[in-house]
Design an enzyme around this catalytic site. Structure first.
Site, PDB file in Angstrom:
ATOM      1  N   TYR A   1       0.820  -1.214   0.000  1.00  0.00           N
ATOM      2  CA  TYR A   1       0.000   0.000   0.000  1.00  0.00           C
ATOM      3  C   TYR A   1       0.855   1.267   0.000  1.00  0.00           C
ATOM      4  O   TYR A   1       0.349   2.355  -0.253  1.00  0.00           O
ATOM      5  CB  TYR A   1      -0.951   0.026   1.210  1.00  0.00           C
ATOM      6  CG  TYR A   1      -2.040  -1.041   1.169  1.00  0.00           C
ATOM      7  CD1 TYR A   1      -2.152  -1.920   0.106  1.00  0.00           C
ATOM      8  CD2 TYR A   1      -2.964  -1.156   2.192  1.00  0.00           C
ATOM      9  CE1 TYR A   1      -3.133  -2.896   0.065  1.00  0.00           C
ATOM     10  CE2 TYR A   1      -3.958  -2.126   2.166  1.00  0.00           C
ATOM     11  CZ  TYR A   1      -4.030  -3.003   1.092  1.00  0.00           C
ATOM     12  OH  TYR A   1      -5.014  -3.964   1.054  1.00  0.00           O
TER      13      TYR A   1
ATOM     14  N   LYS B   1       3.830 -15.251   2.397  1.00  0.00           N
ATOM     15  CA  LYS B   1       3.788 -16.000   1.134  1.00  0.00           C
ATOM     16  C   LYS B   1       5.246 -16.280   0.748  1.00  0.00           C
ATOM     17  O   LYS B   1       5.720 -15.936  -0.350  1.00  0.00           O
ATOM     18  CB  LYS B   1       3.045 -15.152   0.080  1.00  0.00           C
ATOM     19  CG  LYS B   1       2.740 -15.867  -1.222  1.00  0.00           C
ATOM     20  CD  LYS B   1       1.707 -16.961  -1.098  1.00  0.00           C
ATOM     21  CE  LYS B   1       1.522 -17.689  -2.431  1.00  0.00           C
ATOM     22  NZ  LYS B   1       0.813 -18.973  -2.292  1.00  0.00           N
TER      23      LYS B   1
ATOM     24  N   ASP C   1      -2.424 -18.341   1.711  1.00  0.00           N
ATOM     25  CA  ASP C   1      -3.538 -19.068   1.083  1.00  0.00           C
ATOM     26  C   ASP C   1      -4.078 -20.146   2.027  1.00  0.00           C
ATOM     27  O   ASP C   1      -5.294 -20.327   2.164  1.00  0.00           O
ATOM     28  CB  ASP C   1      -3.138 -19.665  -0.278  1.00  0.00           C
ATOM     29  CG  ASP C   1      -1.702 -20.160  -0.326  1.00  0.00           C
ATOM     30  OD1 ASP C   1      -0.948 -19.897   0.617  1.00  0.00           O
ATOM     31  OD2 ASP C   1      -1.333 -20.834  -1.306  1.00  0.00           O
TER      32      ASP C   1
ATOM     33  N   ASP D   1      -5.277  -7.003   5.629  1.00  0.00           N
ATOM     34  CA  ASP D   1      -6.494  -6.339   5.157  1.00  0.00           C
ATOM     35  C   ASP D   1      -7.511  -7.395   4.703  1.00  0.00           C
ATOM     36  O   ASP D   1      -8.687  -7.375   5.083  1.00  0.00           O
ATOM     37  CB  ASP D   1      -6.114  -5.415   3.986  1.00  0.00           C
ATOM     38  CG  ASP D   1      -7.226  -4.444   3.638  1.00  0.00           C
ATOM     39  OD1 ASP D   1      -8.263  -4.459   4.320  1.00  0.00           O
ATOM     40  OD2 ASP D   1      -7.061  -3.671   2.672  1.00  0.00           O
TER      41      ASP D   1
ATOM     42  N   ASP E   1     -11.091  -9.115   6.926  1.00  0.00           N
ATOM     43  CA  ASP E   1     -12.465  -9.105   6.395  1.00  0.00           C
ATOM     44  C   ASP E   1     -13.021 -10.522   6.427  1.00  0.00           C
ATOM     45  O   ASP E   1     -14.180 -10.750   6.786  1.00  0.00           O
ATOM     46  CB  ASP E   1     -12.495  -8.586   4.950  1.00  0.00           C
ATOM     47  CG  ASP E   1     -12.755  -7.083   4.882  1.00  0.00           C
ATOM     48  OD1 ASP E   1     -12.414  -6.397   5.866  1.00  0.00           O
ATOM     49  OD2 ASP E   1     -13.282  -6.599   3.861  1.00  0.00           O
TER      50      ASP E   1
END
Ligand code: NAD
Length: 378
Positions: free
Chosen positions: A145, A194, A227, A251, A255
């Site tokens: 970001y 990751k 994942d 982020d 959610d």
């Protein structure tokens, strides 16, 4: 324990449902301030799209100055379709990103607890979600970001790029926050990355491992690829306690984790730095699809106010009281559109706020301030 009686709060309602849920948080805060002998000094300022429309900046200097001067900041949400044109150079979200950077709010804490009264509302089997209680520590001022981005001409057309970068210093400081929190809870920490693909994730993994080994040997650390973490979160959420992850992965995963609680509208967050005021906001956005309809769930905003009382103001009795009031109202069967359950009454935003405020005024709670586990990063 010395508790400040008065506190200066910068209030940034923002856009969409932000002002609607903020009004309810203030209603509840006024009740507990009154009840526990605190004085709230509130300064309301513009941020996001509302600020863009009025003064052509998503974070006016006046707002930033007010935030710097406050003991804590309460924020509703920013953004909406009105400002969504991809060709726009200034967007509401830039105000929030800049506020986090200017105040050095690098640690975003998102507790996700499945309230017993919500087990019937959650779209997952009760035996999967019952007892889930996790805390996601998301790095907030680095990663993709904030990395270099742009567009360039390419043989096959325009090429756009965003860059995910992390330095050891950025990873070390968020790892320390997570290590400290894990030590205060179950002693288990899961780092999500990751590392099988991304170089920034490989640095993330080795740095988190080193910080835990050298500084938090009592914390049991494991690493999970993002994942797989996304799958485990809904398959066996109770196996997690504290998770630490980067800005982008945090982020998305938070959610997803909000589904465990029943609705995004229930969840609070705190963004903290090494010093200065903390920023408290619900995890949801400005929800333009329901803005102005009086159905936005204010509990995430009210619970964020409780976190503010606990972590920034050290008003622990007030924080306990707000959280107990929310639990009591949910146990009583009060529901809203996003947490509807057949046979239970549906409340509007204002009715839910009022019900929680009334419970906060009347509930029998321990009025003694107590020593809270020191959650602030440094
Ligand atoms: P959102 O969180 O606003 O909404 C997602 C879904 O959840 C919607 O269906 C919405 O109606 C529902 N929802 C959210 N909060 C709710 C509440 N309190 N009660 C009941 N239902 C609720 O996410 P989005 O739709 O992807 O984004 C909308 C805007 O918000 C965008 O402009 C986005 O950039 C912005 N946004 C802002 C923040 C922030 O201010 N921190 C965070 C996320 C998104």
């Amino acid at each position: 324990m010395v508790v400040e009686v008065s506190a200066k709060i910068a209030l940034l309602p923002g856009d969409g449902i932000g002002p609607e849920v903020m009004a309810e948080a203030i209603k509840v805060l006024n009740v507990v301030a009154d009840r526990f002998g605190h004085v709230l000094e509130v300064e309301e300022k513009l941020v996001g799209g509302a600020a863009l429309d009025r003064v052509n900046s998503p974070l006016p200097d006046e707002t930033l100055a007010s935030c710097r001067d406050a003991d804590a900041i309460l924020l509703g949400a920013v953004g909406g379709p009105k400002w969504d044109d991809p060709e726009r150079s200034i967007r509401p979200e830039q105000g929030l990103l800049r506020l986090r950077t200017e105040l050095g709010l690098f640690a975003n804490l998102r507790p996700v607890r499945v309230h017993p009264a919500m087990v019937g509302v959650v779209p997952l089997r009760p035996d999967i979600v019952e007892g889930a209680d996790l805390l996601v520590v998301r790095e907030l001022t680095g990663g993709i970001y904030f990395g270099a981005r742009g567009r360039r001409e390419h043989a096959s057309g325009v090429q756009a790029f965003d860059t995910m970068t992390y330095s050891t210093g950025e990873i070390e400081r968020i790892a320390r926050v997570a290590g400290r929190l894990a030590g205060q809870r179950s002693g288990r920490l899961t780092s999500v990355d990751k590392a099988n693909i991304l170089e920034s994730s490989r640095l993330w993994r080795s740095t988190v491992s080193r910080v835990m080994r050298d500084e938090f040997p009592e914390v049991q650390l494991d690493h999970v690829l993002v994942d797989a973490a996304a799958m485990y979160l809904i398959q066996r959420p109770t196996c997690f306690d504290v998770l630490v992850t980067s800005n982008l992965f945090g982020d998305i995963l938070t959610d997803e984790a909000s589904v465990l609680a029943g609705s995004m509208g229930l969840l609070p967050s705190a963004s903290l730095g090494s010093d200065g005021p903390g920023l408290y906001e619900p995890v949801h956005g400005s929800a333009p699809d329901i803005a102005g309809r009086g159905i936005a769930n204010p509990i995430g905003m009210i619970a964020s106010a409780a976190l503010m009382c606990r972590w920034s103001l050290k008003w622990t009795a007030a924080a306990d009281c707000i959280e107990a009031a929310v639990a009591c109202v949910l146990e009583d069967g009060a529901r809203m559109a996003d947490i509807a359950e057949s046979g239970k009454p549906l409340f509007s935003t204002a009715e839910m706020g009022t019900k929680i405020a009334e419970a906060a005024a009347q509930l029998e709670v321990d009025t003694e301030e107590h020593q809270e586990t020191p959650c602030v990063p440094t």
